[in-house]
Each structure stands twice: as structure tokens, then as C-alpha cells.
Design an enzyme around this catalytic site. Structure first.
Site, PDB file in Angstrom:
ATOM      1  N   SER A 163       0.838  -1.195   0.000  1.00 57.16           N
ATOM      2  CA  SER A 163       0.000   0.000   0.000  1.00 57.16           C
ATOM      3  C   SER A 163       0.881   1.257   0.000  1.00 57.16           C
ATOM      4  O   SER A 163       1.710   1.426  -0.890  1.00 57.16           O
ATOM      5  CB  SER A 163      -0.971  -0.043   1.175  1.00 57.16           C
ATOM      6  N   ASP A 262      -9.812  -3.918  -5.409  1.00 59.08           N
ATOM      7  CA  ASP A 262      -9.057  -2.873  -4.721  1.00 59.08           C
ATOM      8  C   ASP A 262      -9.348  -1.545  -5.422  1.00 59.08           C
ATOM      9  O   ASP A 262      -9.192  -1.446  -6.645  1.00 59.08           O
ATOM     10  CB  ASP A 262      -7.562  -3.199  -4.797  1.00 59.08           C
ATOM     11  N   HIS A 292      -8.360  -4.333  -0.987  1.00 58.40           N
ATOM     12  CA  HIS A 292      -7.101  -3.734  -0.553  1.00 58.40           C
ATOM     13  C   HIS A 292      -6.680  -4.355   0.781  1.00 58.40           C
ATOM     14  O   HIS A 292      -7.498  -4.552   1.673  1.00 58.40           O
ATOM     15  CB  HIS A 292      -7.261  -2.216  -0.404  1.00 58.40           C
TER      16      HIS A 292
END
Length: 316
Positions: A163, A262, A292
């Protein structure tokens, strides 16, 4: 976010960030895990820069100790939108433990200064400081940390991030190209669901208003808190493809991992395609489904990720 199930709207940690009129924030409570001295994976903390309160959490499989084994060295950056978490966060500690056992490798999970107290590029600067620390360990093995001295294979070194940590790993890899890291040899960069943005909504973002993990409102808030004051989401820190990728020629091989579901997926695809156009050797792993940070909540997804990382690191 807990360590078992995806959060509902009322438990989403990003939506629990409280902003105050003076520009400060209150962060939600996140359980922390201490280092572990028990097999199968050992861990310990080492200060990086006490003035910035940054540190490194090292992970080493206990089997490597008993077998006197040399392992690839992987410098990892956690996620959290540049605003939340640390290597001690219970889910990132558990993730690194499981990944260390699965690959195996000598993993260094680096903390970095968080926004908005320290906006970008502070996290990138801390990543470069962690890179320099690894080099210092390789250059002076006599005074190096015993784990790295005995078990670190500095000729097989990788950057990885998830991320926002993927964003950091990417920017750190660009800065590494202008650094003399010898005798450390950076062999590759692993970007797991890297966090990028932009002013213009793309399809996966536009559909994410009620996403349970990264709803649109939280996404916008994180960028507003993390980017330099006065900047928007088209800043190069957030949107490196806006004006064409700059400075990637000569970049080491890169694996970009993403999944449908995501909100960042379409940007990850575009980013990987742009890297390829610039001549970077890209391993694209963009055919999965999920959400995600799904690897933090579903062990089978984590194991699939570890399998890809192991193949990339060991050249399978």
C-alpha cells in the site's frame, strides 16, 4: 483493522481518524505486538534515528540460526496511508512473521515518520536512511548486527512495500539509483498494491465510495494529510504517471501486485504498464480478486502472496 475479517464501515480505522482545527489528528487505537524471541521466527527492534523516533524490526527464521544459513535481505515498508501504523502494529508484525517463515529471508521492517506531523517526503527520507543503514551493516561486518553479520546475503537485497509502503519502496528505489550502495546489491523491488492517486477519478476509484477497506472519503483524507501543504493528488508523490514516469530508466526488476476489488487497482495497472514502456523489467501479478490489504485478513491470500515473493526473490 483487525487480523481476521475485513472491517465494516463502523470499524474502518481510516474513518476513525479525528482531525482537529489546529491541523493535528487523533489516531485510532491499534494493538501492538512486541518482538518475539521464540521459534519459528525470531524478531528484535533496533533504533534507526532516535531524533525521529524511527526503528527497524528484524525478522529471522530460527532454522537459519541452527543451520548457519545465509538468507536474502528484504527491506519492507508497511502500509497505512502514510498516516497510520508501524512495524509493531499487530497485523503487520504477524504478516512479516508469516512471510519470513514462508520465504525465508532476513526481513527488516522499517518504521517511518507519519503524516500529517511529517508530510511527504519525510517517509522517503526515512526509507533512504534505512537503506544507508543496511549498507553500513554490509560495509563493516565486524561491528554489524549479529543477525545480519551471520545470516544476511547482501548480494541478494530487495525492497518491498504494501500500500503506502509500496509507494515508499518505489520512491526509495528511484533514490537508490543515485546512491552507491556497494557492497549491497539491490536485485529487485516488490510493490504490493502500491498506493497511488490522482485528481481525476478512474474507474476503480469512482466505484469505491462504500468500499469497506479504502472508501473514497478515507482515500482523499489520507492524501490530503500526507502530501505537501498546497499540493493535490496529481503531485508526483501521489501520481507518478501524470506527466510520464521520471527517472525510472535503469531501475531494477520490479514486481507489481494488485487485485480486482481494490479501489487502487486501475492505477496499479496503469503504473505497471508505464514502467514497461520505460523499459523496466516488470513482473505483473494483476489477475487476482479480493480487496485492498486482503493479505492481512485472509491467510490463503497471504500464502499466495508469499509464494509470488519467494519466486521473485529466489529467481524461480
Amino acid at each position: 483493522m483487525g487480523s481476521s475479517d475485513s472491517p465494516s464501515d463502523n470499524t474502518n480505522l481510516f474513518l476513525q481518524i479525528v482531525e482537529h482545527p489546529d491541523g493535528t489528528i487523533t489516531r485510532p487505537f491499534v494493538p501492538l505486538s512486541p518482538p518475539n524471541s521464540n521459534p519459528p521466527v525470531l524478531s528484535k527492534d533496533i533504533p534507526l534515528n532516535p531524533s525521529h523516533d524511527t526503528y527497524l524490526r528484524l525478522y529471522l527464521p530460527s532454522a537459519a540460526v541452527s543451520e548457519n544459513q545465509k538468507l536474502p535481505v528484504l527491506l519492507f515498508f508497511h502500509g497505512g496511508g502514510f498516516v497510520l501504523f508501524s512495524p509493531s502494529a499487530v497485523f503487520y508484525h504477524g504478516f512479516c512473521e508469516a512471510m519470513d517463515a514462508s520465504i525465508p529471508a532476513l526481513i527488516i521492517s522499517a518504521s517511518y515518520r507519519l503524516a500529517p506531523e511529517n508530510r511527504l517526503p519525510s517517509a522517503y527520507e526515512d526509507a533512504v536512511e534505512a537503506l544507508s543503514w543496511v549498507q553500513s551493516q554490509a560495509m563493516d561486518t565486524a561491528s554489524a548486527d549479529p543477525w545480519l553479520q551471520t545470516h544476511g546475503d547482501f548480494s541478494n537485497f530487495f525492497l518491498m512495500g504494501s500500500s503506502s509502503g509500496g509507494n515508499i519502496a518505489y520512491h526509495a528505489s528511484l533514490r537508490a539509483m543515485s546512491m552507491d550502495l556497494m557492497p549491497v546489491q539491490l536485485c529487485g523491488v516488490i510493490l504490493n498494491q502500491p498506493y497511488f492517486g490522482g485528481v481525476e477519478r478512474i474507474v476503480s476509484e469512482a466505484a469505491s465510495e462504500n468500499d469497506p477497506m479504502l472508501p473514497l472519503r478515507a482515500n482523499d483524507t489520507l492524501w490530503r494529510l500526507a502530501l505537501p501543504v498546497g499540493s493535490n493528488r496529481d503531485h508526483a508523490f501521489a501520481n507518478p504517471v501524470k506527466d510520464g514516469l521520471d527517472g525510472v530508466v535503469g531501475m531494477v526488476k520490479c514486481m507489481v501486485i494488485g487485485c480486482k476489488g481494490d479501489p487502487l487497482f486501475d492505477r496499479q495497472k496503469l503504473f505497471a504498464e508505464m514502467l514497461e514502456k520505460e523499459g523496466v523489467d516488470v513482473a505483473k501479478r494483476l489477475d487476482g480478486t479480493g480487496s485492498h490489504a486482503i493479505e492481512l485478513f485472509m491467510p490463503e491470500k497471504a500464502e499466495a502472496l508469499f509464494k509470488e515473493v519467494k519466486a521473485f526473490v529466489y529467481g524461480a
